[in-house]
Design a protein around this motif. Structure first.
Motif, PDB file in Angstrom:
ATOM      1  N   UNK A 133       0.827  -1.207   0.000  1.00 35.11           N
ATOM      2  CA  UNK A 133       0.000   0.000   0.000  1.00 35.11           C
ATOM      3  C   UNK A 133       0.863   1.260   0.000  1.00 35.11           C
ATOM      4  N   UNK A 134       1.887   1.270   0.824  1.00 37.59           N
ATOM      5  CA  UNK A 134       2.772   2.430   0.883  1.00 37.59           C
ATOM      6  C   UNK A 134       3.523   2.615  -0.427  1.00 37.59           C
ATOM      7  N   UNK A 135       3.961   1.513  -1.002  1.00 38.51           N
ATOM      8  CA  UNK A 135       4.676   1.576  -2.283  1.00 38.51           C
ATOM      9  C   UNK A 135       3.797   2.180  -3.376  1.00 38.51           C
ATOM     10  N   UNK A 146       2.023   9.504 -18.146  1.00 39.99           N
ATOM     11  CA  UNK A 146       0.623   9.195 -17.894  1.00 39.99           C
ATOM     12  C   UNK A 146       0.378   7.812 -17.324  1.00 39.99           C
ATOM     13  N   UNK A 147       1.448   7.138 -16.894  1.00 39.04           N
ATOM     14  CA  UNK A 147       1.276   5.805 -16.315  1.00 39.04           C
ATOM     15  C   UNK A 147       0.579   5.897 -14.954  1.00 39.04           C
ATOM     16  N   UNK A 148      -0.214   4.864 -14.634  1.00 39.69           N
ATOM     17  CA  UNK A 148      -0.943   4.814 -13.378  1.00 39.69           C
ATOM     18  C   UNK A 148      -0.616   3.521 -12.630  1.00 39.69           C
ATOM     19  N   UNK A 149      -0.885   3.535 -11.319  1.00 39.54           N
ATOM     20  CA  UNK A 149      -0.724   2.322 -10.517  1.00 39.54           C
ATOM     21  C   UNK A 149      -1.733   2.316  -9.383  1.00 39.54           C
ATOM     22  N   UNK A 150      -2.311   1.157  -9.112  1.00 38.45           N
ATOM     23  CA  UNK A 150      -3.234   0.968  -8.000  1.00 38.45           C
ATOM     24  C   UNK A 150      -3.026  -0.423  -7.420  1.00 38.45           C
ATOM     25  N   UNK A 151      -3.584  -0.638  -6.233  1.00 41.20           N
ATOM     26  CA  UNK A 151      -3.607  -1.975  -5.643  1.00 41.20           C
ATOM     27  C   UNK A 151      -5.049  -2.335  -5.317  1.00 41.20           C
ATOM     28  N   UNK A 152      -5.410  -3.569  -5.574  1.00 40.18           N
ATOM     29  CA  UNK A 152      -6.724  -4.075  -5.187  1.00 40.18           C
ATOM     30  C   UNK A 152      -6.551  -4.850  -3.889  1.00 40.18           C
ATOM     31  N   UNK A 153      -7.346  -4.480  -2.900  1.00 40.51           N
ATOM     32  CA  UNK A 153      -7.266  -5.113  -1.580  1.00 40.51           C
ATOM     33  C   UNK A 153      -8.634  -5.672  -1.223  1.00 40.51           C
ATOM     34  N   UNK A 183     -10.793  -4.794 -10.089  1.00 39.39           N
ATOM     35  CA  UNK A 183      -9.697  -4.852 -11.059  1.00 39.39           C
ATOM     36  C   UNK A 183     -10.052  -4.083 -12.329  1.00 39.39           C
ATOM     37  N   UNK A 184     -11.307  -4.174 -12.755  1.00 39.05           N
ATOM     38  CA  UNK A 184     -11.746  -3.427 -13.934  1.00 39.05           C
ATOM     39  C   UNK A 184     -11.637  -1.925 -13.685  1.00 39.05           C
ATOM     40  N   UNK A 185     -11.972  -1.501 -12.478  1.00 39.10           N
ATOM     41  CA  UNK A 185     -11.868  -0.079 -12.134  1.00 39.10           C
ATOM     42  C   UNK A 185     -10.440   0.413 -12.282  1.00 39.10           C
ATOM     43  N   UNK A 186      -9.496  -0.402 -11.796  1.00 40.03           N
ATOM     44  CA  UNK A 186      -8.093  -0.007 -11.871  1.00 40.03           C
ATOM     45  C   UNK A 186      -7.578   0.018 -13.300  1.00 40.03           C
ATOM     46  N   UNK A 187      -7.904  -1.029 -14.067  1.00 38.56           N
ATOM     47  CA  UNK A 187      -7.364  -1.163 -15.426  1.00 38.56           C
ATOM     48  C   UNK A 187      -8.054  -0.226 -16.411  1.00 38.56           C
ATOM     49  N   UNK A 188      -9.358  -0.159 -16.350  1.00 31.89           N
ATOM     50  CA  UNK A 188     -10.123   0.571 -17.359  1.00 31.89           C
ATOM     51  C   UNK A 188     -10.489   1.991 -16.943  1.00 31.89           C
ATOM     52  N   UNK A 189     -10.408   2.287 -15.658  1.00 30.04           N
ATOM     53  CA  UNK A 189     -10.751   3.618 -15.169  1.00 30.04           C
ATOM     54  C   UNK A 189      -9.550   4.542 -15.132  1.00 30.04           C
ATOM     55  N   UNK A 190      -9.635   5.574 -14.293  1.00 26.32           N
ATOM     56  CA  UNK A 190      -8.574   6.569 -14.218  1.00 26.32           C
ATOM     57  C   UNK A 190      -7.906   6.719 -12.854  1.00 26.32           C
ATOM     58  N   UNK A 191      -8.260   5.892 -11.852  1.00 27.78           N
ATOM     59  CA  UNK A 191      -7.626   6.084 -10.545  1.00 27.78           C
ATOM     60  C   UNK A 191      -6.121   5.864 -10.602  1.00 27.78           C
ATOM     61  N   UNK A 193      -2.699   5.667  -7.751  1.00 26.46           N
ATOM     62  CA  UNK A 193      -2.215   5.715  -6.383  1.00 26.46           C
ATOM     63  C   UNK A 193      -3.255   5.302  -5.368  1.00 26.46           C
ATOM     64  N   UNK A 194      -4.295   4.600  -5.817  1.00 27.07           N
ATOM     65  CA  UNK A 194      -5.392   4.224  -4.930  1.00 27.07           C
ATOM     66  C   UNK A 194      -5.252   2.786  -4.427  1.00 27.07           C
ATOM     67  N   UNK A 195      -5.739   2.581  -3.213  1.00 26.09           N
ATOM     68  CA  UNK A 195      -5.927   1.240  -2.685  1.00 26.09           C
ATOM     69  C   UNK A 195      -7.422   0.957  -2.856  1.00 26.09           C
ATOM     70  N   UNK A 196      -7.759   0.120  -3.793  1.00 21.45           N
ATOM     71  CA  UNK A 196      -9.158  -0.173  -4.098  1.00 21.45           C
ATOM     72  C   UNK A 196      -9.609  -1.301  -3.189  1.00 21.45           C
ATOM     73  N   UNK A 197     -10.285  -0.928  -2.128  1.00 22.21           N
ATOM     74  CA  UNK A 197     -10.695  -1.898  -1.105  1.00 22.21           C
ATOM     75  C   UNK A 197     -12.031  -2.530  -1.491  1.00 22.21           C
ATOM     76  N   UNK A 198     -12.072  -3.859  -1.452  1.00 19.65           N
ATOM     77  CA  UNK A 198     -13.274  -4.593  -1.823  1.00 19.65           C
ATOM     78  C   UNK A 198     -13.766  -5.367  -0.599  1.00 19.65           C
ATOM     79  N   UNK A 199     -14.871  -4.931  -0.050  1.00 25.34           N
ATOM     80  CA  UNK A 199     -15.473  -5.616   1.098  1.00 25.34           C
ATOM     81  C   UNK A 199     -16.951  -5.860   0.824  1.00 25.34           C
ATOM     82  N   UNK A 200     -17.522  -6.822   1.539  1.00 22.60           N
ATOM     83  CA  UNK A 200     -18.936  -7.170   1.313  1.00 22.60           C
ATOM     84  C   UNK A 200     -19.845  -6.053   1.833  1.00 22.60           C
TER      85      UNK A 200
END
Length: 200
Positions: A133-135, A146-153, A183-191, A193-200
């Motif tokens: 997450x820090x990385x 214009x490169x982007x990076x995110x993590x899915x958690x 994962x689609x949000x990260x790849x196809x969207x514009x975020x 430096x985000x940690x995309x948290x997925x919870x129920x």
């Protein structure tokens, strides 16, 4: 888009690959299966993978190992399993991958719920996820062209209940379609430096 997916045959990787393959060119990568194979704990193996794949529009990693055990039973080398594989493996995917990513391309890494809500016997895995997450937040400030990076958690996913349910008491399993959407949000969207948290 030309998308390389590491861990494409895993529990989550299969579903993500199927979803993205509907409209994009997918290159599946596994440790011992797939069109291309890679050991993410080995930077030379990562370099060979990218040499074979050529230029890409997105890199998705849904792979990485870490040792689970009681803290008092974890040796220094046990911690290095996760540090070398899941943490530095994904760091090296970005470090090397920037040379193969097209302008405007993206990296999507995978961490997990343990960074925020660790459970018993996950000290090593939680350490690695928190480091990821820090990385992601730090390196997103420095990526160019214009490169982007995110993590899915994600929390415990529905398709892994049998294997991990006993480790996650009280956690409501996350539907697989919700995980795939992260994962689609990260790849196809514009975020970025985000940690995309997925919870129920």
């Amino acid at each position: 888009m030309k998308i390389l997916i590491i861990g494409a045959n895993g529990t989550i990787g299969k579903k993500v690959s199927e979803a993205l393959a509907q409209k994009h060119d997918i290159i599946p990568v596994g440790k011992s299966t797939g069109d291309i194979q890679v050991d993410i704990s080995d930077s030379a193996s990562i370099e060979k993978m990218f040499e074979r794949s050529g230029k890409l529009d997105a890199v998705v990693c849904i792979a990485g190992e870490a040792k689970w055990d009681n803290f008092e039973d974890l040796s220094e080398n046990d911690f290095y399993v996760g540090i070398k594989n899941k943490l530095m493996g994904q760091v090296n995917l970005v470090r090397i991958g920037i040379n193969y990513l097209n302008p405007g391309g993206s990296f999507t890494l995978t961490s997990g719920i343990l960074a925020d809500h660790p459970v018993d016997k996950t000290t090593s895995a939680a350490l690695v996820n928190g480091g990821l997450h820090s990385f992601v937040k730090a390196v997103s400030l420095e990526l160019e062209n214009g490169m982007r990076i995110n993590a899915v958690s994600a929390d415990l996913v529905e398709d892994a209940i049998e294997k991990y349910e006993d480790y996650f008491p009280g956690h409501t399993p996350v539907p697989m379609n919700k995980v795939v959407d992260g994962y689609k949000k990260s790849v196809l969207g514009k975020p970025n430096g985000e940690i995309i948290r997925i919870v129920a």
